[in-house]
Design a protein around this motif. Structure first.
Motif, PDB file in Angstrom:
ATOM      1  N   SER A  85       0.805  -1.151  -0.015  1.00  0.00           N
ATOM      2  CA  SER A  85       0.056   0.026  -0.033  1.00  0.00           C
ATOM      3  C   SER A  85       0.791   1.159  -0.111  1.00  0.00           C
ATOM      4  CB  SER A  85      -0.701  -0.028   1.249  1.00  0.00           C
ATOM      5  OG  SER A  85      -1.586   1.223   1.459  1.00  0.00           O
ATOM      6  N   ARG A  86       0.342   2.295  -0.702  1.00  0.00           N
ATOM      7  CA  ARG A  86       0.974   3.635  -0.880  1.00  0.00           C
ATOM      8  C   ARG A  86       1.332   4.238   0.506  1.00  0.00           C
ATOM      9  NH1 ARG A  86      -0.548   9.209  -3.304  1.00  0.00           N
ATOM     10  NH2 ARG A  86       1.053  10.371  -2.950  1.00  0.00           N
ATOM     11  N   SER A  87       0.337   4.046   1.468  1.00  0.00           N
ATOM     12  CA  SER A  87       0.132   4.336   2.958  1.00  0.00           C
ATOM     13  C   SER A  87       1.292   3.967   3.566  1.00  0.00           C
ATOM     14  CB  SER A  87      -0.998   4.235   3.522  1.00  0.00           C
ATOM     15  OG  SER A  87      -1.441   2.723   3.694  1.00  0.00           O
ATOM     16  N   VAL A  88       1.873   2.731   3.358  1.00  0.00           N
ATOM     17  CA  VAL A  88       2.997   2.098   4.092  1.00  0.00           C
ATOM     18  C   VAL A  88       4.259   2.994   3.647  1.00  0.00           C
ATOM     19  CG1 VAL A  88       4.570   0.035   4.188  1.00  0.00           C
ATOM     20  CG2 VAL A  88       1.914  -0.389   4.063  1.00  0.00           C
ATOM     21  N   ILE A  89       4.568   3.343   2.528  1.00  0.00           N
ATOM     22  CA  ILE A  89       5.742   4.022   2.315  1.00  0.00           C
ATOM     23  C   ILE A  89       5.405   5.472   2.684  1.00  0.00           C
ATOM     24  CG2 ILE A  89       6.919   4.820   0.064  1.00  0.00           C
ATOM     25  CD1 ILE A  89       6.797   1.710   0.694  1.00  0.00           C
ATOM     26  N   LEU A  90       4.447   6.053   2.573  1.00  0.00           N
ATOM     27  CA  LEU A  90       4.266   7.471   3.218  1.00  0.00           C
ATOM     28  C   LEU A  90       4.629   7.589   4.545  1.00  0.00           C
ATOM     29  CD1 LEU A  90       0.844   8.516   1.397  1.00  0.00           C
ATOM     30  CD2 LEU A  90       3.199   9.572   0.976  1.00  0.00           C
ATOM     31  N   GLU A  91       4.062   6.329   5.376  1.00  0.00           N
ATOM     32  CA  GLU A  91       4.458   6.216   6.872  1.00  0.00           C
ATOM     33  C   GLU A  91       5.835   6.230   7.155  1.00  0.00           C
ATOM     34  OE1 GLU A  91       2.735   4.246  10.894  1.00  0.00           O
ATOM     35  OE2 GLU A  91       1.553   4.475   9.149  1.00  0.00           O
ATOM     36  N   ALA A  92       6.626   5.261   6.250  1.00  0.00           N
ATOM     37  CA  ALA A  92       7.858   4.922   6.449  1.00  0.00           C
ATOM     38  C   ALA A  92       8.676   6.421   6.385  1.00  0.00           C
ATOM     39  CB  ALA A  92       8.496   3.938   5.481  1.00  0.00           C
ATOM     40  N   TYR A  93       8.507   6.925   5.131  1.00  0.00           N
ATOM     41  CA  TYR A  93       8.924   8.363   4.855  1.00  0.00           C
ATOM     42  C   TYR A  93       8.675   9.441   5.784  1.00  0.00           C
ATOM     43  CZ  TYR A  93      10.241   7.313  -0.081  1.00  0.00           C
ATOM     44  OH  TYR A  93      10.755   6.542  -1.387  1.00  0.00           O
ATOM     45  N   ASP A  94       7.773   9.484   6.251  1.00  0.00           N
ATOM     46  CA  ASP A  94       7.224  10.456   7.260  1.00  0.00           C
ATOM     47  C   ASP A  94       8.086  10.220   8.635  1.00  0.00           C
ATOM     48  OD1 ASP A  94       5.552  11.707   5.715  1.00  0.00           O
ATOM     49  OD2 ASP A  94       3.696  10.878   6.670  1.00  0.00           O
ATOM     50  N   GLN A  95       8.332   8.829   8.814  1.00  0.00           N
ATOM     51  CA  GLN A  95       9.174   8.987  10.085  1.00  0.00           C
ATOM     52  C   GLN A  95      10.606   9.126   9.907  1.00  0.00           C
ATOM     53  OE1 GLN A  95       8.030   7.632  13.089  1.00  0.00           O
ATOM     54  NE2 GLN A  95      10.035   7.126  13.965  1.00  0.00           N
ATOM     55  N   LEU A  96      11.198   8.958   8.546  1.00  0.00           N
ATOM     56  CA  LEU A  96      12.495   9.097   8.122  1.00  0.00           C
ATOM     57  C   LEU A  96      12.825  10.695   8.045  1.00  0.00           C
ATOM     58  CD1 LEU A  96      12.966   6.242   5.640  1.00  0.00           C
ATOM     59  CD2 LEU A  96      14.560   6.498   7.555  1.00  0.00           C
TER      60      LEU A  96
END
Length: 467
Positions: free
Chosen positions: A50-61
């Motif tokens: 899911s794109r939301s998975v990548i968005l959350e990982a990017y937000d954390q980084l």
């Protein structure tokens, strides 16, 4: 170029896998400063997630300073995030779960004390069920004297749990169970400090920490804190400290999160001065946007001593904390632990280990995070409604307290006594400062053990005094 392998059968969440892989590539220099990452949509399609998975990982980084986002241009690797000698740690772990805290108060005096969980919400039935089973079926040998480092079952469980949730790289043999965080600090002080030893410490900081160090005769060197935590550029190599004390995931009391650039600066300082970093991680599980911030220990396990406690997660009455130690200190700490109280209560350790392994701790943390967020939002709303532009609220992203800075007031003992006489216990930031005079207008509002009605009533009472 980002190259990520993920496992959809792993117990580690996919978001965490993506975050860890990108983070490691940045720290190792495989992703270079200024390099553009794939868009969230591109990477999601590549990994079939899911794109939301990548968005959350990017937000954390981005939150931790590894990445930066440029509107209309994309996401790029931030400068200063390369760490020479960064240790990778690849190991398969058995099932484990997380841990957290609780709150509620029934008294005419409304107490905004920080660090107290919602005591009414302690999971009594689940705990009692496990306790009954443990007492009825426990091996008889566990009823006798135990080893000073603590229950092997709990240490194995913690080793797995801490790696998954906090990025901590340790084996169970590097963990020593303590009777709360205070005992952990006392043991470290006796081991690593002597009269005249230098300790660099955040300012402001939990009042009791420098007192423990000074009791040993240590010389305290305060390092100012801003909204991001310790100002690591002010660390001086000339002083050659034995310890540097930090609360990087959620600075107490001001609430900042130490970004990766300052973490690396701190690590480099510890390397050059051959000093230990003491990382106090007391309530970072309660982060209200994204997962908890990773530990410094995971970046530099050879010289970081990590201290954790279950007082804020479950209950202070458990008196269970732990040290994660570099291998070089383990045997010495075990010896001192034996001299202190031989070992912490064994049965409670076994109950806690089962509580975590059965998944109850993870569920409790999720539940409590939702509750604390409601209480935090209620407090912010009440302060804004009652004091409007006269108050500035900060330190709200994590934990069980926030900071309120008031215009044109200095919280003297007289004013604080007047507030208490009006039915409110409140705590000034200045109480926790080493260099006085810089935080006289700031108050610490703990909200974990208060209901929404108590929070609203407490703020109204406070307004009667601060006119």
């Amino acid at each position: 170029m980002v190259w990520i392998e993920i496992s959809k059968t792993s117990e580690i969440p996919i978001i965490q896998q993506v975050y860890v892989k990108i983070r490691e590539q940045i720290l190792l220099g495989e992703l270079h400063e200024g390099e553009r990452l794939p868009s969230s949509r591109e990477l999601a399609e590549t990994l079939n997630v899911s794109r939301s998975v990548i968005l959350e990982a990017y937000d954390q980084l981005i939150a931790e300073g590894y990445l930066k986002s440029k509107q209309g241009s994309g996401t790029f690797v931030e400068s200063g995030a390369l760490l020479e000698g960064f240790p990778t740690f690849k190991e398969t772990f058995a099932p484990v779960k997380p841990f957290y805290s609780i709150t509620n108060n029934k008294d005419s005096l409304i107490d905004f004390r920080s660090g107290v969980p919602c005591l009414e919400m302690f999971p009594r039935k689940k705990w009692a069920r496990i306790a009954k089973d443990v007492y009825e079926n426990i091996d008889t040998s566990l009823l006798g004297y135990s080893s000073p480092e603590g229950s092997e079952e709990l240490r194995n469980t913690l080793s797995n749990y801490l790696y998954k949730t906090r990025g901590i790289k340790c084996l169970s043999s590097q963990i020593v169970i303590t009777s709360g965080a205070t005992q952990a600090f006392t043991i470290l002080t006796n081991l690593l400090l002597k009269s005249g030893s230098k300790v660099m410490i955040e300012d402001p900081v939990t009042k009791e920490i420098p007192e423990i160090f000074m009791e040993r005769g240590a010389s305290i060197h305060p390092i100012p804190v801003d909204e991001y935590g310790m100002k690591t550029e002010l660390l001086s190599q000339e002083r050659q400290p034995s310890l540097v004390f930090v609360t990087p995931s959620h600075q107490f009391p001001l609430g900042g999160t130490l970004p990766i650039q300052r973490r690396i600066q701190l690590i480099q300082f510890a390397k050059k001065t051959n000093s230990y970093i003491v990382e106090d991680d007391y309530d970072s599980e309660f982060r209200y946007s994204g997962p908890p911030v990773s530990s410094i220990q995971g970046l530099f396990p050879d010289r970081v001593i990590y201290i954790g406690t279950f007082s804020k997660i479950l209950s202070p009455s458990l008196r269970l904390g732990y040290l994660v130690l570099p291998n070089s200190l383990v045997e010495k700490v075990k010896t001192l632990k034996r001299y202190t109280d031989y070992h912490s209560p064994t049965i409670e350790q076994v109950i806690l280990a089962r509580f975590i392994k059965d998944g109850h701790l993870e569920k409790h943390i999720v539940k409590m995070r939702k509750l604390y967020k409601i209480q935090r939002d209620c407090l912010i709303k009440s302060l804004k409604e009652e004091f409007k532009e006269r108050v500035k609220v900060s330190g709200t992203s994590t934990g069980l307290h926030l900071i309120a800075e008031f215009n044109n007031i200095s919280f003297s003992k007289k004013i604080l006594d007047e507030i208490k006489n009006n039915g409110v216990n409140i705590y000034p930031v200045e109480k926790h400062t080493l260099v006085k005079g810089h935080h006289n207008n700031k108050l610490i509002f703990g909200y974990g053990n208060l209901t929404e009605k108590e929070i609203e009533a407490g703020v109204r009472r406070l307004k009667k005094i601060i006119v």
